[in-house]
Design a protein around this motif. Sequence first.
Motif, mmCIF file in Angstrom:
data_model
loop_
_atom_site.group_PDB
_atom_site.id
_atom_site.type_symbol
_atom_site.label_atom_id
_atom_site.label_comp_id
_atom_site.label_asym_id
_atom_site.label_seq_id
_atom_site.Cartn_x
_atom_site.Cartn_y
_atom_site.Cartn_z
ATOM 1 N N PRO A 193 0.808 -1.217 0.000
ATOM 2 C CA PRO A 193 0.000 0.000 0.000
ATOM 3 C C PRO A 193 0.838 1.263 0.000
ATOM 4 O O PRO A 193 1.726 1.436 0.826
ATOM 5 C CB PRO A 193 -0.804 -0.119 1.319
ATOM 6 C CG PRO A 193 -0.790 -1.571 1.634
ATOM 7 C CD PRO A 193 0.518 -2.095 1.127
ATOM 8 N N GLY A 194 0.587 2.130 -0.923
ATOM 9 C CA GLY A 194 1.216 3.443 -0.928
ATOM 10 C C GLY A 194 2.635 3.452 -1.447
ATOM 11 O O GLY A 194 3.207 4.499 -1.693
ATOM 12 N N ASN A 195 3.246 2.290 -1.634
ATOM 13 C CA ASN A 195 4.624 2.206 -2.140
ATOM 14 C C ASN A 195 5.549 3.119 -1.353
ATOM 15 O O ASN A 195 6.338 3.868 -1.903
ATOM 16 C CB ASN A 195 4.660 2.568 -3.627
ATOM 17 C CG ASN A 195 5.986 2.200 -4.268
ATOM 18 O OD1 ASN A 195 6.739 1.405 -3.720
ATOM 19 N ND2 ASN A 195 6.256 2.777 -5.417
ATOM 20 N N ARG A 196 5.462 3.079 -0.009
ATOM 21 C CA ARG A 196 6.179 4.045 0.812
ATOM 22 C C ARG A 196 7.033 3.390 1.887
ATOM 23 O O ARG A 196 7.230 3.957 2.945
ATOM 24 C CB ARG A 196 5.204 5.035 1.440
ATOM 25 C CG ARG A 196 4.616 6.001 0.447
ATOM 26 C CD ARG A 196 3.619 6.932 1.103
ATOM 27 N NE ARG A 196 2.414 6.214 1.468
ATOM 28 C CZ ARG A 196 1.845 6.289 2.672
ATOM 29 N NH1 ARG A 196 2.386 7.019 3.598
ATOM 30 N NH2 ARG A 196 0.747 5.634 2.937
ATOM 31 N N TYR A 197 7.516 2.208 1.657
ATOM 32 C CA TYR A 197 8.396 1.612 2.647
ATOM 33 C C TYR A 197 9.729 2.327 2.668
ATOM 34 O O TYR A 197 10.313 2.593 1.628
ATOM 35 C CB TYR A 197 8.605 0.121 2.372
ATOM 36 C CG TYR A 197 7.490 -0.697 2.961
ATOM 37 C CD1 TYR A 197 7.341 -0.793 4.334
ATOM 38 C CD2 TYR A 197 6.570 -1.323 2.148
ATOM 39 C CE1 TYR A 197 6.319 -1.524 4.887
ATOM 40 C CE2 TYR A 197 5.541 -2.063 2.690
ATOM 41 C CZ TYR A 197 5.419 -2.161 4.059
ATOM 42 O OH TYR A 197 4.392 -2.889 4.602
ATOM 43 N N ASN A 198 10.223 2.617 3.819
ATOM 44 C CA ASN A 198 11.480 3.319 3.959
ATOM 45 C C ASN A 198 12.447 2.504 4.801
ATOM 46 O O ASN A 198 12.857 1.430 4.417
ATOM 47 C CB ASN A 198 11.242 4.695 4.591
ATOM 48 C CG ASN A 198 10.513 5.621 3.663
ATOM 49 O OD1 ASN A 198 11.063 6.111 2.706
ATOM 50 N ND2 ASN A 198 9.247 5.853 3.944
ATOM 51 N N HIS A 199 12.771 3.009 5.978
ATOM 52 C CA HIS A 199 13.766 2.362 6.813
ATOM 53 C C HIS A 199 13.210 2.178 8.221
ATOM 54 O O HIS A 199 12.013 2.121 8.404
ATOM 55 C CB HIS A 199 15.047 3.184 6.796
ATOM 56 C CG HIS A 199 15.611 3.333 5.420
ATOM 57 N ND1 HIS A 199 16.540 2.478 4.902
ATOM 58 C CD2 HIS A 199 15.354 4.234 4.444
ATOM 59 C CE1 HIS A 199 16.846 2.848 3.676
ATOM 60 N NE2 HIS A 199 16.147 3.903 3.368
ATOM 61 N N ASP A 200 14.076 2.137 9.221
ATOM 62 C CA ASP A 200 13.607 1.712 10.533
ATOM 63 C C ASP A 200 13.107 2.853 11.412
ATOM 64 O O ASP A 200 12.156 3.541 11.077
ATOM 65 C CB ASP A 200 14.668 0.876 11.239
ATOM 66 C CG ASP A 200 16.058 1.499 11.169
ATOM 67 O OD1 ASP A 200 16.150 2.732 11.225
ATOM 68 O OD2 ASP A 200 17.035 0.747 11.086
ATOM 69 N N THR A 201 13.761 3.051 12.540
ATOM 70 C CA THR A 201 13.347 4.011 13.553
ATOM 71 C C THR A 201 13.075 5.399 12.987
ATOM 72 O O THR A 201 13.811 5.877 12.133
ATOM 73 C CB THR A 201 14.477 4.136 14.601
ATOM 74 O OG1 THR A 201 14.803 2.849 15.074
ATOM 75 C CG2 THR A 201 14.072 5.047 15.738
ATOM 76 N N ILE A 202 12.056 6.067 13.536
ATOM 77 C CA ILE A 202 11.984 7.507 13.315
ATOM 78 C C ILE A 202 12.401 8.193 14.609
ATOM 79 O O ILE A 202 11.845 7.941 15.682
ATOM 80 C CB ILE A 202 10.603 8.010 12.862
ATOM 81 C CG1 ILE A 202 10.678 9.537 12.643
ATOM 82 C CG2 ILE A 202 9.489 7.606 13.808
ATOM 83 C CD1 ILE A 202 9.522 10.133 11.894
#
Length: 341
Positions: A193-202
């Motif tokens: 969904p949304g093609n918005r995977y990034n990385h870990d912690t914010i």
Amino acid sequence: MIGRRKFIKAGALGASVLSVSEFLASCTRVSDNSRTVNKPIVVSTWDFGVAANQAAWEILKKGGKALDAVEAGVRIPESDLANATVGKGGYPDRDGYVTLDACIMDENGNCGAVAALEHIQHPISVARMVMEKTPHVMLVGEGALQFALANGFEKENLLTPESAHAWENWLKEKKYEPVVNIENKLFNAEKLPGNRYNHDTIGMLALDTLGNLSGACTTSGMAFKMRGRVGDSPIIGAGLYVDNEVGAATATGVGEEVIRTVGSFLVVELMRQGLAPRDACREAVERIIKKKPETAKKIQVGFLALNRNGDHGAFSLQKGFTYAVCDQRQRDLLVDGDSVY
């Protein structure tokens, strides 16, 4: 490798450009001991920090507190189901349980944290309540959940169908080893969904119009971690540290190495000694390399710092670490942090 600055096309934030009166009221740049202070400002780790910063900015631009801003900001990725590394929708541990970690710290050194918290979508808000309603700094596991439920938080299932499917696939091989920028390699983003995977912690750091700093850090931890594993994110001094006289810092990446160097505290202390935010972050990264040179080549750790003048900088082991900046001059700036490798 020297990073490059780049602007993201202004989107949703275009409508939030300040009026003249708001601009003046928020005291963008004022003199502090003959130096200009860039305030208010908010910075946060990774690409999803852009959207998180927007929520924080809505508070900061009205003269609101940095503490309120960072809590509101990191709640955005916590509730984003397209983000498998923070909050609801986060990937589970190897036994199939989604456990969340978070901490928060204000300008007075007050802090709160939760670790291995299940069933609660917004661990950052529970962490703040720990800070404000208890004599403790950290609650974990069942105790943290009991505290959250007693204070009105809603119990829910955090394991989304997408995360459950990824866990079931992982079980076929049960391979567990840190991979640099692992989330980009684990996920087929085109199918999500949304093609918005990034990385870990914010991790998010903010300086408000009064010149006060606060920070927040929240994560679901390493995908398919051992049951009970806790990384650096909820640990004050490791994943986050704030000193109103100096600045603030936060960390992302393999938490075990951040803990071993008490990374965020180290960055702040280096700034106290006079280093600029970027240089302080670099020194913290180099400490990791000195301790474990071979390990450092295989993992990602990044630090982000903001000093009391509103100057910011970041540094990481591997290239690919980005951070987002929002102040009066830009609403959605994304910066490529510098790196060693």
